[in-house]
Design an enzyme around this catalytic site. Structure first.
Site, short mmCIF file in Angstrom:
data_model
loop_
_atom_site.label_atom_id
_atom_site.label_comp_id
_atom_site.label_asym_id
_atom_site.label_seq_id
_atom_site.Cartn_x
_atom_site.Cartn_y
_atom_site.Cartn_z
N GLU B 242 0.88 -1.28 0.03
CA GLU B 242 0.08 -0.04 0.00
C GLU B 242 0.73 1.33 -0.10
O GLU B 242 0.63 2.42 -0.76
CB GLU B 242 -0.93 -0.08 1.26
CG GLU B 242 -1.78 1.11 1.41
CD GLU B 242 -2.80 1.21 2.34
OE1 GLU B 242 -3.66 0.39 2.35
OE2 GLU B 242 -2.66 2.17 3.20
N ARG B 268 5.28 33.17 -17.23
CA ARG B 268 4.70 34.19 -16.59
C ARG B 268 5.71 35.37 -16.49
O ARG B 268 6.95 35.02 -16.02
CB ARG B 268 4.38 33.43 -15.03
CG ARG B 268 3.86 34.53 -13.92
CD ARG B 268 2.56 35.16 -14.39
NE ARG B 268 1.95 35.93 -13.23
CZ ARG B 268 0.98 36.72 -13.47
NH1 ARG B 268 0.37 36.84 -14.45
NH2 ARG B 268 0.41 37.32 -12.41
N GLN B 279 16.03 33.94 -8.75
CA GLN B 279 16.58 33.07 -7.85
C GLN B 279 15.30 32.46 -6.86
O GLN B 279 15.18 31.25 -6.60
CB GLN B 279 17.61 33.17 -7.46
CG GLN B 279 18.92 33.15 -8.06
CD GLN B 279 20.17 33.27 -7.28
OE1 GLN B 279 20.32 33.76 -6.29
NE2 GLN B 279 21.29 32.50 -7.87
#
Lengths: 83, 383
Positions: B242, B268, B279
């Site tokens: 799992e 953008r 940075q």
């Protein structure tokens, strides 16, 4: 070394490091006192099967067979005799 | 890192064409908190539900690592994380233990249904008071001749409302400690089995969850999965898969998130420059890359060790911790990188944050993972 001592040493080394063998009673309840947890029991059964060269079958998975050092010794002795 | 062969990459890349359909309307569906039955049918068609199961039972017979690699692809291409979670839950809760511990009859009865997705599986472990402490469960199974009678209740049963078969873990020996628990295969229509308490979740809302009530539910001895008293062995086997299967899906989701952030940061503009040229943004994305690759390395290394039969107790706990924390951290970073857009539901990024929180809780809380590692270092309680 007796089976009881062998089993006791394994239990101490895996689950109770630092404990002196004399401090672990052979009838100490390993399951109810939380000494052996869900991961530990897998390790214990695998070790019993490997060390004593026997298979732990369906019916043998009874907690009473693994409750204490003494109980494991009895289980191993009977399982080997029946093999 | 593993070198994947052509068959494995084909299997994974083949999922890409399903991505758009699987992801459709995922934001709206999540807001409605509705399990998408039509998408489950699509998921069945992809074949992903059958990956790890033996071919004679309708599976694809893929190895643990190949299954992980394909599931990572599911995370990468499918934006409906709840649907992915329901898929891994069905595979791991029922199919995996039946394949490993089941009798021939149990395999023939359940595996083809689980592998095809015709039936959905769930497991009932957690209880309201015990949380992740499986040893503290109070649900009892009392032997009565050739039957067992189950009584008690379970909480947070993922897939519970939609499950056709549920693996219920119950105490068969009150003083049996770790050997006092047994796993039972319980069909949904078994008299005395009811569900309720399907509360609203923080995330993963398309994967339904509920409480389970067992009121003298009588099952035959043949419903025992594995051995009487061996429930925690079943659970141990299940939880290893799992964690690997459900968290490798998160790795795929992180990969998608990283690529989305890189693309956004390149286009953008802010103060006349792409935001990725700053940075402060670039470093966030680099951190996302490091977190993704760290998670993948832990997951696949642990998978390799598990396949080799090695002890993975500590590795698994670390893999779970690293992946869940990375998933949460990268989801928050993505919101920050997208700024105001990231805060809006329509972008799906705030949903990722809510989904990622779930990973720190399910499959054993992160606190339990710390306890487990501490225990393996000899630092557990009572030492």
């Amino acid at each position: 070394m007796s089976n009881v001592d062998t089993i006791k040493n394994f239990v101490i080394s895996e689950f109770l490091p630092g404990t002196a063998p004399a401090e672990l009673a052979v009838d100490h309840d390993l399951l109810n006192d939380g000494v052996i947890d869900s991961l530990g029991v897998l390790k214990l059964i695998a070790w019993v099967e490997d060390r004593f060269e026997l298979a732990v079958g369906d019916a043998d998975l009874d907690p009473e067979n693994f409750r204490s050092v003494e109980a494991i010794d009895h289980f191993v002795t009977h399982a080997r005799a029946a093999a | 890192m593993i070198r994947w062969n052509t068959d494995q990459t084909d299997l994974r890349e083949g999922l890409e064409r399903w991505g758009e359909a699987l992801s459709a309307d995922h934001i709206e569906l999540e807001e409605q908190g509705r399990f998408p039955e039509d998408k489950w049918k699509l998921l069945r068609d992809t074949g992903i539900l059958s990956l790890p199961f033996e071919e004679e039972y309708g599976g694809l017979g893929q190895s643990l690592l190949t299954t992980m690699y394909a599931l990572e692809g599911l995370g990468e291409y499918n934006r409906d994380s709840g649907l992915s979670f329901s898929a891994t839950t069905s595979i791991c809760s029922t199919g995996i233990p039946v394949q490993h511990f089941g009798t021939d009859d149990q395999k023939q009865r359940y595996l083809p249904l689980i592998a095809s997705g015709e039936a959905i599986g769930a497991h009932a472990i957690t209880e309201a008071e015990g949380g992740s402490d499986a040893m503290a469960m109070t649900t009892r199974a009392t032997r009565d001749g050739e039957t067992f009678v189950l009584s008690g209740s379970k909480a947070f049963v993922s897939n519970g409302p939609i499950a056709d078969v549920i693996v219920v873990y119950a105490r068969t020996h009150p003083r049996g400690g770790p050997l006092g628990t047994t796993a039972f295969l319980v069909d949904r229509d078994t008299p005395g089995l009811t569900t309720g308490g399907c509360g609203k979740k923080m995330g993963l809302r398309t994967s339904p969850l509920c409480e389970l009530y067992l009121d003298d539910v009588r099952v035959p001895r043949s419903a025992v999965l594995g051995r009487v008293g061996g429930g925690l062995m079943v659970l141990d086997h299940v939880m290893k898969r799992e964690v690997l299967f459900s968290f490798v899906v998160n790795a795929g989701e992180m990969r998608h998130r990283l690529e989305r952030c890189v693309a956004y940061a390149k286009t953008r503009q802010s103060f006349g420059r792409a935001i990725g040229s700053y940075q402060s943004i670039a470093n966030k994305i680099v951190d996302m890359k490091i977190q993704l690759e760290s998670a993948r390395k832990w997951l696949y290394d642990t998978g390799e060790k598990l396949e080799a039969g090695e002890d993975v107790t500590v590795d698994l706990a670390i893999a779970k911790l690293v992946t869940s924390r990375s998933n949460l951290a990268t989801s928050l970073a993505a919101v920050q990188i997208f700024g105001g857009h990231g805060y809006m539901s329509e972008y799906g990024l705030e949903q990722d944050v809510r989904n990622a929180v779930g990973g720190t809780v399910y499959s054993g809380t992160n606190e339990i993972q710390y306890n487990r590692i501490a225990s393996m270092l000899g630092l557990g309680a009572g030492r």
